[in-house]
Design an enzyme around this catalytic site. Structure first.
Site, PDB file in Angstrom:
ATOM      1  CG  ASN A   1      -3.523  -2.875  -4.016  1.00  0.00           C
ATOM      2  OD1 ASN A   1      -2.720  -3.690  -3.581  1.00  0.00           O
ATOM      3  ND2 ASN A   1      -4.155  -3.057  -5.165  1.00  0.00           N
TER       4      ASN A   1
ATOM      5  CE  LYS B   1       7.999   1.599  -3.051  1.00  0.00           C
ATOM      6  NZ  LYS B   1       7.426   0.304  -2.674  1.00  0.00           N
TER       7      LYS B   1
ATOM      8  CB  SER C   1       5.128  -6.400 -10.648  1.00  0.00           C
ATOM      9  OG  SER C   1       4.187  -5.421 -10.283  1.00  0.00           O
TER      10      SER C   1
HETATM   11  N1  NAI Z   1       0.191  -1.868  -3.646  1.00  0.00           N
HETATM   12  C1  NAI Z   1       1.101  -2.844  -3.649  1.00  0.00           C
HETATM   13  O1  NAI Z   1       1.158  -3.671  -4.565  1.00  0.00           O
HETATM   14  C2  NAI Z   1       2.063  -2.973  -2.503  1.00  0.00           C
HETATM   15  C3  NAI Z   1       1.954  -2.209  -1.368  1.00  0.00           C
HETATM   16  N2  NAI Z   1       2.830  -2.414  -0.333  1.00  0.00           N
HETATM   17  C4  NAI Z   1       2.768  -1.587   0.854  1.00  0.00           C
HETATM   18  O2  NAI Z   1       1.488  -1.700   1.488  1.00  0.00           O
HETATM   19  C5  NAI Z   1       1.208  -0.477   2.177  1.00  0.00           C
HETATM   20  C6  NAI Z   1      -0.137   0.050   1.695  1.00  0.00           C
HETATM   21  O3  NAI Z   1      -0.047   0.263   0.295  1.00  0.00           O
HETATM   22  P1  NAI Z   1      -1.329   0.279  -0.643  1.00  0.00           P
HETATM   23  O4  NAI Z   1      -2.396  -0.528  -0.032  1.00  0.00           O
HETATM   24  O5  NAI Z   1      -0.856  -0.027  -1.997  1.00  0.00           O
HETATM   25  O6  NAI Z   1      -1.697   1.814  -0.593  1.00  0.00           O
HETATM   26  P2  NAI Z   1      -3.106   2.513  -0.843  1.00  0.00           P
HETATM   27  O7  NAI Z   1      -2.783   3.891  -1.233  1.00  0.00           O
HETATM   28  O8  NAI Z   1      -3.950   1.695  -1.715  1.00  0.00           O
HETATM   29  O9  NAI Z   1      -3.767   2.511   0.622  1.00  0.00           O
HETATM   30  C7  NAI Z   1      -3.117   3.094   1.726  1.00  0.00           C
HETATM   31  C8  NAI Z   1      -3.998   2.926   2.944  1.00  0.00           C
HETATM   32  O10 NAI Z   1      -3.269   3.403   4.085  1.00  0.00           O
HETATM   33  C9  NAI Z   1      -4.026   4.437   4.727  1.00  0.00           C
HETATM   34  N3  NAI Z   1      -3.114   5.402   5.296  1.00  0.00           N
HETATM   35  C10 NAI Z   1      -2.395   6.343   4.659  1.00  0.00           C
HETATM   36  N4  NAI Z   1      -1.692   7.063   5.533  1.00  0.00           N
HETATM   37  C11 NAI Z   1      -1.958   6.543   6.756  1.00  0.00           C
HETATM   38  C12 NAI Z   1      -1.538   6.847   8.079  1.00  0.00           C
HETATM   39  N5  NAI Z   1      -0.684   7.848   8.307  1.00  0.00           N
HETATM   40  N6  NAI Z   1      -2.017   6.090   9.109  1.00  0.00           N
HETATM   41  C13 NAI Z   1      -2.889   5.088   8.871  1.00  0.00           C
HETATM   42  N7  NAI Z   1      -3.329   4.751   7.647  1.00  0.00           N
HETATM   43  C14 NAI Z   1      -2.865   5.474   6.618  1.00  0.00           C
HETATM   44  C15 NAI Z   1      -4.890   5.020   3.626  1.00  0.00           C
HETATM   45  O11 NAI Z   1      -6.010   5.728   4.158  1.00  0.00           O
HETATM   46  C16 NAI Z   1      -5.280   3.754   2.854  1.00  0.00           C
HETATM   47  O12 NAI Z   1      -6.334   3.080   3.525  1.00  0.00           O
HETATM   48  C17 NAI Z   1       2.392   0.460   1.881  1.00  0.00           C
HETATM   49  O13 NAI Z   1       3.344   0.344   2.902  1.00  0.00           O
HETATM   50  C18 NAI Z   1       2.944  -0.102   0.581  1.00  0.00           C
HETATM   51  O14 NAI Z   1       4.292   0.243   0.386  1.00  0.00           O
HETATM   52  C19 NAI Z   1       3.768  -3.393  -0.375  1.00  0.00           C
HETATM   53  C20 NAI Z   1       3.895  -4.192  -1.466  1.00  0.00           C
HETATM   54  C21 NAI Z   1       3.116  -4.006  -2.644  1.00  0.00           C
HETATM   55  O1  AKG Z   2       5.036  -4.361  -8.130  1.00  0.00           O
HETATM   56  C1  AKG Z   2       6.164  -3.893  -8.044  1.00  0.00           C
HETATM   57  O2  AKG Z   2       6.984  -3.935  -8.936  1.00  0.00           O
HETATM   58  C2  AKG Z   2       6.620  -3.206  -6.783  1.00  0.00           C
HETATM   59  C3  AKG Z   2       5.713  -3.282  -5.605  1.00  0.00           C
HETATM   60  C4  AKG Z   2       6.280  -2.457  -4.486  1.00  0.00           C
HETATM   61  O3  AKG Z   2       6.552  -1.287  -4.660  1.00  0.00           O
HETATM   62  C5  AKG Z   2       6.554  -3.062  -3.190  1.00  0.00           C
HETATM   63  O4  AKG Z   2       6.576  -4.286  -3.080  1.00  0.00           O
HETATM   64  O5  AKG Z   2       6.778  -2.308  -2.228  1.00  0.00           O
END
Ligand code: NAI
Ligand code: AKG
Length: 426
Positions: A233, A118, A360
């Protein structure tokens, strides 16, 4: 049911929302339950490699700003390490280390030929221009280039990073490598070797887990009241999938606040209005707080934002019967115990959010073979893997009488522990 001996994974008496030490506690318990000697835990409690880098970027006002970045590689006994890169002001060395351990567990749970990695950069992309973001993305790749690569460590998107940032990073690595190297990174745009289905993969995996958990709890997803914290996302695709499946999404949130409508929010409208950082609530006056959102009356709660949201302070007020962790680390260990004791079915992050890294992996395989699959093929493969992983963890929880988090750690840690032993490391 699953949770009789739920306290197993949550022995801490005082709330300590330090994600690294609480993760280690569960890893240790999982290894003990599987009968591994102490030296296996000594190996796995820290990443095998941790790099801290300083990234100078010329900002739009002409000044030079130095950003701090990290890349943690937890364990590469099974194969190259893999995991996302986060751009966020709260990124820290401790957080990145914990996130890399969770990636190892995810790879074990969905049986990918990877260990966990990470990365993160301490920055706020919401306050940076496109040009500055490109500078920090390329600078990060130059700084970590010696320890990453398609056979060493493969980055991907995470919080506040996206396919454009993956494209800049791939291009920078390809310049250093003097070779067009799409397999260096995943989550790329389709035209640069990205995979169909990667953008929605995390949410698809979460949806599969919700469907399976709902069956176990005798809840119909159609008509169920759902709350989703985070509209990026993971959260926004999830809200869309559940809305399309006939669930009533009564609450969503972003970093600035939350929206609530007991009759169901207009998800398609909110998707149209959200920005590229998953923000939408600033457009409305009648918002509630993120904390109030978590305590709303609903059937299914999905934290899909950041760590430490469900804690000892609010776990007794959660009204959902099912909590499915799309985010990494949203529930503290003390809160895990409270939810389990209350009979709430918690599907842990390392299982629920593993759809992203699974697709991925498909992207990396397609890059390596130079032959690409359709979205239907990707969906079918993802579905099979997630269902198998869910059942394996649910059954482990039942037969070993532990909660789903500890069961997931037991399933996730085994392959990496075995591989480390066969290699003669421990
Ligand atoms: N994008 C991916 O493929 C993956 C994401 N995740 C996890 O999912 C979670 C969200 O990731 P994504 O959707 O990719 O990120 P993103 O950047 O697309 O969206 C993040 C969201 O969380 C909100 N946010 C940020 N800080 C915040 C806070 N302090 N309190 C409340 N809301 C807050 C943002 O406004 C936004 O709506 C993270 O924990 C990430 O590690 C896990 C596996 C894969
Ligand atoms: O797509 C990947 O390789 C990693 C996704 C990721 O960072 C997660 O699952 O927290």
């Amino acid at each position: 049911m699953v949770a009789d001996n739920a306290a197993d994974s949550t022995r801490e008496s005082n709330e300590k929302p330090d994600v690294l030490s609480s993760t280690r506690t569960v890893v240790k318990t999982a290894l003990e339950k599987l009968g591994y000697p102490d030296e296996v835990f000594e190996l796995l409690k820290e990443p095998i490699r941790m790099m801290t880098v300083r990234i100078p970027v010329r900002m739009d006002d002409g000044s030079i700003k130095i950003f701090t970045g990290y890349r943690a590689q937890h364990n590469d006994a099974v194969g190259p390490t893999k995991g996302g890169v986060r751009f966020h002001p709260n990124v820290s060395e401790t957080e990145v280390k914990a996130l890399s351990i969770w990636m190892s567990l995810k790879a074990g749970i969905v049986d990918l030929p990877y260990g966990g990695g990470k990365g993160g950069i301490v920055c706020d992309p919401r306050e940076m221009s496109f040009r500055e973001l490109e500078g920090v993305s390329r600078g990060y790749v130059r700084a970590i280039s010696q320890i990453v690569g398609p056979t060493k460590d493969i980055p991907a998107p995470d919080v506040f990073t996206n396919s454009q940032i993956m494209a800049w990073m791939m291009d920078e690595y390809s310049r250093i490598d003097e070779f067009n190297n799409p397999g260096f990174i995943t989550g790329k745009p389709i035209v640069l070797g990205g995979s169909h289905g990667r953008e929605s993969a995390t949410a698809k995996g979460v949806t599969i887990c919700i469907n399976e958990a709902a069956k176990k709890k005798g809840i119909e997803v159609e008509g169920a009241r759902v709350v989703v914290q985070g509209f990026g996302n993971a959260g926004s695709f999830l809200a869309k999938f559940l809305n399309d499946a006939g669930a009533k999404v009564v609450g969503i949130s972003d970093a600035y606040g939350a929206l609530y409508d007991p009759d169901g929010l207009d998800i398609d409208y909110l998707l149209d209005r959200r920005d590229s950082f998953g923000s939408v609530t600033k457009l409305f006056n009648n918002t509630i707080s993120n904390q109030d959102l978590l305590e709303l009356d609903c059937d299914i709660l999905v934290p899909a934002a950041v760590e430490n949201q469900i804690t000892e302070q609010n776990a007794n007020n959660i009204k959902a019967s099912i909590v499915v962790e799309a985010a990494n680390g949203p529930t503290t260990m003390a809160a895990t115990k409270i939810l389990s004791d209350r009979g709430i079915l918690l599907v842990p992050d390392v299982l629920a959010s593993a759809g992203g890294v699974t697709v991925s992996y498909f992207e990396w395989v397609q890059n390596n073979q130079g032959y690409y699959w359709t979205e239907e093929e990707i969906d079918k493969k993802l579905h099979e893997i997630m269902i198998k992983a869910f059942n394996s963890i649910y059954n482990t929880a039942e037969t070993r009488r532990v909660d789903m988090r500890l069961a997931a750690y037991m399933v996730g840690v085994r392959k990496m522990a075995e591989a480390s032993r066969f290699r003669g490391w421990v």
